[in-house]
Design a protein around this motif. Structure first.
Motif, PDB file in Angstrom:
ATOM      1  N   ALA A 104       0.824  -1.207   0.000  1.00 17.45           N
ATOM      2  CA  ALA A 104       0.000   0.000   0.000  1.00 17.45           C
ATOM      3  C   ALA A 104       0.858   1.257   0.000  1.00 17.45           C
ATOM      4  O   ALA A 104       0.602   2.192  -0.771  1.00 17.45           O
ATOM      5  CB  ALA A 104      -0.937  -0.003   1.207  1.00 17.45           C
ATOM      6  N   ILE A 105       1.863   1.286   0.829  1.00 17.82           N
ATOM      7  CA  ILE A 105       2.734   2.460   0.917  1.00 17.82           C
ATOM      8  C   ILE A 105       3.513   2.642  -0.381  1.00 17.82           C
ATOM      9  O   ILE A 105       3.627   3.756  -0.897  1.00 17.82           O
ATOM     10  CB  ILE A 105       3.667   2.331   2.133  1.00 17.82           C
ATOM     11  CG1 ILE A 105       2.831   2.443   3.421  1.00 17.82           C
ATOM     12  CG2 ILE A 105       4.777   3.376   2.092  1.00 17.82           C
ATOM     13  CD1 ILE A 105       3.555   1.960   4.667  1.00 17.82           C
ATOM     14  N   ALA A 106       4.015   1.553  -0.922  1.00 17.77           N
ATOM     15  CA  ALA A 106       4.811   1.636  -2.154  1.00 17.77           C
ATOM     16  C   ALA A 106       3.969   2.048  -3.358  1.00 17.77           C
ATOM     17  O   ALA A 106       4.440   2.803  -4.217  1.00 17.77           O
ATOM     18  CB  ALA A 106       5.489   0.293  -2.428  1.00 17.77           C
ATOM     19  N   ARG A 107       2.748   1.562  -3.442  1.00 15.51           N
ATOM     20  CA  ARG A 107       1.923   1.789  -4.633  1.00 15.51           C
ATOM     21  C   ARG A 107       0.990   2.992  -4.535  1.00 15.51           C
ATOM     22  O   ARG A 107       0.386   3.395  -5.529  1.00 15.51           O
ATOM     23  CB  ARG A 107       1.110   0.535  -4.933  1.00 15.51           C
ATOM     24  CG  ARG A 107       1.989  -0.657  -5.280  1.00 15.51           C
ATOM     25  CD  ARG A 107       1.129  -1.847  -5.598  1.00 15.51           C
ATOM     26  NE  ARG A 107       1.917  -3.049  -5.854  1.00 15.51           N
ATOM     27  CZ  ARG A 107       1.404  -4.165  -6.334  1.00 15.51           C
ATOM     28  NH1 ARG A 107       0.120  -4.235  -6.619  1.00 15.51           N
ATOM     29  NH2 ARG A 107       2.168  -5.216  -6.534  1.00 15.51           N
ATOM     30  N   LEU A 113      -2.082   9.193  -4.717  1.00 21.53           N
ATOM     31  CA  LEU A 113      -2.246   9.456  -3.290  1.00 21.53           C
ATOM     32  C   LEU A 113      -0.966  10.000  -2.671  1.00 21.53           C
ATOM     33  O   LEU A 113       0.132   9.555  -2.994  1.00 21.53           O
ATOM     34  CB  LEU A 113      -2.654   8.174  -2.572  1.00 21.53           C
ATOM     35  CG  LEU A 113      -3.983   7.575  -3.033  1.00 21.53           C
ATOM     36  CD1 LEU A 113      -4.172   6.189  -2.458  1.00 21.53           C
ATOM     37  CD2 LEU A 113      -5.133   8.496  -2.657  1.00 21.53           C
ATOM     38  N   SER A 114      -1.145  10.935  -1.771  1.00 18.28           N
ATOM     39  CA  SER A 114      -0.012  11.465  -1.012  1.00 18.28           C
ATOM     40  C   SER A 114      -0.168  11.216   0.486  1.00 18.28           C
ATOM     41  O   SER A 114       0.791  11.364   1.242  1.00 18.28           O
ATOM     42  CB  SER A 114       0.163  12.962  -1.273  1.00 18.28           C
ATOM     43  OG  SER A 114      -1.018  13.663  -0.957  1.00 18.28           O
ATOM     44  N   GLY A 163       3.869  10.602  -0.334  1.00 22.56           N
ATOM     45  CA  GLY A 163       4.355  11.248  -1.538  1.00 22.56           C
ATOM     46  C   GLY A 163       3.842  12.663  -1.623  1.00 22.56           C
ATOM     47  O   GLY A 163       3.143  13.154  -0.731  1.00 22.56           O
ATOM     48  N   SER A 164       4.178  13.317  -2.715  1.00 24.43           N
ATOM     49  CA  SER A 164       3.725  14.681  -2.953  1.00 24.43           C
ATOM     50  C   SER A 164       2.556  14.659  -3.929  1.00 24.43           C
ATOM     51  O   SER A 164       2.509  13.818  -4.813  1.00 24.43           O
ATOM     52  CB  SER A 164       4.854  15.503  -3.556  1.00 24.43           C
ATOM     53  OG  SER A 164       5.932  15.557  -2.647  1.00 24.43           O
TER      54      SER A 164
END
Length: 165
Positions: A104-107, A113-114, A163-164
């Motif tokens: 989830a965090i990687a994708r 999504l940020s 992420g941004s």
């Protein structure tokens, strides 16, 4: 262990895993089992490109699932998703939650999504520890917002930037 997008044919397994958590009063606010038919609209709200619903499989069976759910249905909240994560009761503490959270965090950035958030019962210490292990921080608490079996329960809001925008 493999990860793939869920199909509508997976709904019986997804619902079985979900319903098994209801009696323990640790994971969901539902107090009665849900049906496959009642979950079809929820399934159809998921889009593999932006709000995926994944299943983790091993030996041909679904062991766990994770969904990205819209945080709020307003345009400004599009970069934020709420995570729901459920592991088959017989397969807990075997790494499925870690596997799904890692994915989830990687994708998440590829889904636009940020920010990821989770709403976890304050008494669900295993889930709070798991999310903390993955860098989720406590962003808030909703005190006594639910009553289960006559007991008022708090909800902890956890979040993580991924992420941004």
């Amino acid at each position: 262990m493999t990860l793939r997008d869920a199909t509508e044919a997976d709904l019986p397994s997804i619902v079985d895993i979900y319903n098994a958590t209801i009696p323990g009063r640790m994971v969901t606010a539902d107090l009665e089992p849900v049906s496959v038919d009642s979950r079809r609209p929820w399934y159809r709200e998921h889009d593999p490109a932006t709000r995926p619903l994944w299943v983790a499989e091993e030996e041909g069976g679904i062991c766990a699932w994770l969904s990205f759910n819209s945080f709020r249905n307003r345009a400004a909240y599009q970069p934020t998703a709420e995570i729901s994560l459920y592991v088959d009761e017989a397969r807990r503490r075997r790494g499925y939650g870690r596997f799904l959270l890692t994915a989830a965090i990687a994708r998440a950035p590829a889904c636009g999504l940020s920010t990821l958030v989770g709403f976890i019962w304050a008494h669900n210490e295993p889930s709070l520890r798991l999310f903390q292990l993955f860098g989720f921080e406590r962003w808030g608490c909703l005190p006594r917002t639910a009553i289960m079996d006559g007991i008022e329960r708090d909800v902890v809001i956890v979040g993580r930037r991924v992420g941004s925008p």
